[in-house]
Design a protein around this motif. Sequence first.
Motif, PDB file in Angstrom:
ATOM      1  N   THR A   1       0.838  -1.193   0.000  1.00  0.00           N
ATOM      2  CA  THR A   1       0.000   0.000   0.000  1.00  0.00           C
ATOM      3  C   THR A   1       0.877   1.248   0.000  1.00  0.00           C
ATOM      4  O   THR A   1       1.821   1.354   0.780  1.00  0.00           O
ATOM      5  CB  THR A   1      -0.924   0.036   1.242  1.00  0.00           C
ATOM      6  N   ARG A   2       0.564   2.178  -0.881  1.00  0.00           N
ATOM      7  CA  ARG A   2       1.269   3.469  -0.917  1.00  0.00           C
ATOM      8  C   ARG A   2       0.667   4.367   0.150  1.00  0.00           C
ATOM      9  O   ARG A   2      -0.552   4.476   0.265  1.00  0.00           O
ATOM     10  CB  ARG A   2       1.142   4.112  -2.292  1.00  0.00           C
ATOM     11  N   VAL A   3       1.520   5.008   0.950  1.00  0.00           N
ATOM     12  CA  VAL A   3       1.063   5.861   2.031  1.00  0.00           C
ATOM     13  C   VAL A   3       1.803   7.193   2.011  1.00  0.00           C
ATOM     14  O   VAL A   3       2.880   7.312   1.437  1.00  0.00           O
ATOM     15  CB  VAL A   3       1.257   5.188   3.411  1.00  0.00           C
ATOM     16  N   THR A   4       1.178   8.176   2.673  1.00  0.00           N
ATOM     17  CA  THR A   4       1.775   9.500   2.819  1.00  0.00           C
ATOM     18  C   THR A   4       1.795   9.843   4.299  1.00  0.00           C
ATOM     19  O   THR A   4       0.809   9.631   5.007  1.00  0.00           O
ATOM     20  CB  THR A   4       0.960  10.555   2.053  1.00  0.00           C
ATOM     21  N   THR A   5       2.920  10.415   4.770  1.00  0.00           N
ATOM     22  CA  THR A   5       3.046  10.838   6.160  1.00  0.00           C
ATOM     23  C   THR A   5       2.410  12.218   6.320  1.00  0.00           C
ATOM     24  O   THR A   5       2.155  12.907   5.327  1.00  0.00           O
ATOM     25  CB  THR A   5       4.523  10.925   6.583  1.00  0.00           C
ATOM     26  N   PRO A   6       2.190  12.655   7.561  1.00  0.00           N
ATOM     27  CA  PRO A   6       1.648  14.001   7.768  1.00  0.00           C
ATOM     28  C   PRO A   6       2.538  15.101   7.167  1.00  0.00           C
ATOM     29  O   PRO A   6       2.066  16.166   6.808  1.00  0.00           O
ATOM     30  CB  PRO A   6       1.581  14.135   9.294  1.00  0.00           C
ATOM     31  N   GLU A   7       3.830  14.800   7.023  1.00  0.00           N
ATOM     32  CA  GLU A   7       4.768  15.774   6.443  1.00  0.00           C
ATOM     33  C   GLU A   7       4.751  15.751   4.916  1.00  0.00           C
ATOM     34  O   GLU A   7       5.438  16.525   4.272  1.00  0.00           O
ATOM     35  CB  GLU A   7       6.198  15.487   6.930  1.00  0.00           C
ATOM     36  N   GLY A   8       4.007  14.814   4.330  1.00  0.00           N
ATOM     37  CA  GLY A   8       3.902  14.729   2.879  1.00  0.00           C
ATOM     38  C   GLY A   8       4.884  13.777   2.230  1.00  0.00           C
ATOM     39  O   GLY A   8       4.932  13.659   1.011  1.00  0.00           O
ATOM     40  N   ARG A   9       5.692  13.070   3.007  1.00  0.00           N
ATOM     41  CA  ARG A   9       6.635  12.110   2.437  1.00  0.00           C
ATOM     42  C   ARG A   9       5.893  10.822   2.102  1.00  0.00           C
ATOM     43  O   ARG A   9       5.021  10.375   2.847  1.00  0.00           O
ATOM     44  CB  ARG A   9       7.745  11.836   3.448  1.00  0.00           C
ATOM     45  N   MET A  10       6.240  10.199   0.964  1.00  0.00           N
ATOM     46  CA  MET A  10       5.547   8.996   0.512  1.00  0.00           C
ATOM     47  C   MET A  10       6.415   7.756   0.713  1.00  0.00           C
ATOM     48  O   MET A  10       7.637   7.833   0.706  1.00  0.00           O
ATOM     49  CB  MET A  10       5.161   9.133  -0.955  1.00  0.00           C
ATOM     50  N   GLY A  11       5.727   6.623   0.863  1.00  0.00           N
ATOM     51  CA  GLY A  11       6.415   5.360   1.018  1.00  0.00           C
ATOM     52  C   GLY A  11       5.468   4.211   0.725  1.00  0.00           C
ATOM     53  O   GLY A  11       4.309   4.413   0.356  1.00  0.00           O
ATOM     54  N   THR A  12       5.972   2.999   0.900  1.00  0.00           N
ATOM     55  CA  THR A  12       5.202   1.788   0.626  1.00  0.00           C
ATOM     56  C   THR A  12       5.275   0.875   1.842  1.00  0.00           C
ATOM     57  O   THR A  12       6.367   0.606   2.354  1.00  0.00           O
ATOM     58  CB  THR A  12       5.781   1.058  -0.598  1.00  0.00           C
ATOM     59  N   VAL A  13       4.118   0.391   2.293  1.00  0.00           N
ATOM     60  CA  VAL A  13       4.074  -0.532   3.429  1.00  0.00           C
ATOM     61  C   VAL A  13       4.834  -1.795   3.036  1.00  0.00           C
ATOM     62  O   VAL A  13       4.594  -2.366   1.972  1.00  0.00           O
ATOM     63  CB  VAL A  13       2.617  -0.856   3.828  1.00  0.00           C
ATOM     64  N   ASP A  14       5.774  -2.213   3.909  1.00  0.00           N
ATOM     65  CA  ASP A  14       6.631  -3.345   3.555  1.00  0.00           C
ATOM     66  C   ASP A  14       6.131  -4.705   4.038  1.00  0.00           C
ATOM     67  O   ASP A  14       6.695  -5.732   3.704  1.00  0.00           O
ATOM     68  CB  ASP A  14       8.070  -3.110   4.035  1.00  0.00           C
TER      69      ASP A  14
END
Length: 177
Positions: free
Chosen positions: A18-31
């Motif tokens: 799942t692609r996610v975004t942090t409150p700061e706007g940084r994006m990542g992928t659940v591993d």
Amino acid sequence: MTNQPATARTAADLPKGTRVTTPEGRMGTVDGYDVGRVNNPDHVNYGREYVGVEMDPIEGAAPGANRTRLFVDELTAENRDSGCSRHHVGDRRGAHSEALPIPRCESGATYGVWDELAGGFTFAVDCATEAANWATEQLNEDPDGEMTIKAVCREHEKQPAATCEECYGDDESDDEG
């Protein structure tokens, strides 16, 4: 109803890929690793769930610096194309999403990573998203790579389906007389 991102409520809302975004706007992928809940009743975050996230690379960051655990209730999940629903494979292209588009998977098709520098397919599987994830790993190691995801010809496994030279090529008798 609009297709807007949604704040996750539990770790089950954020499966691997799942692609996610942090409150700061940084994006990542659940591993898919480091999933849990703070169980110490004396801890300030008691009861909060967390998931492991591979953050999109930042230039110059140390190896492993992009892997972290984040609280689920602070993450926003992307509802856009988050992977292949046919094969249940999450999209991990991250920063390579725009440069590495994924064709929609079709039943019975094979998809490969076409590498211009290698002169052909370097990896092939039945899921276009899985092929793109593999290509992303290669591009993270060699950012100058020139890769695309293409359907493989069903008759000629070394050729892209849309431009198979053996299926669509000129008749050899026309080349020389």
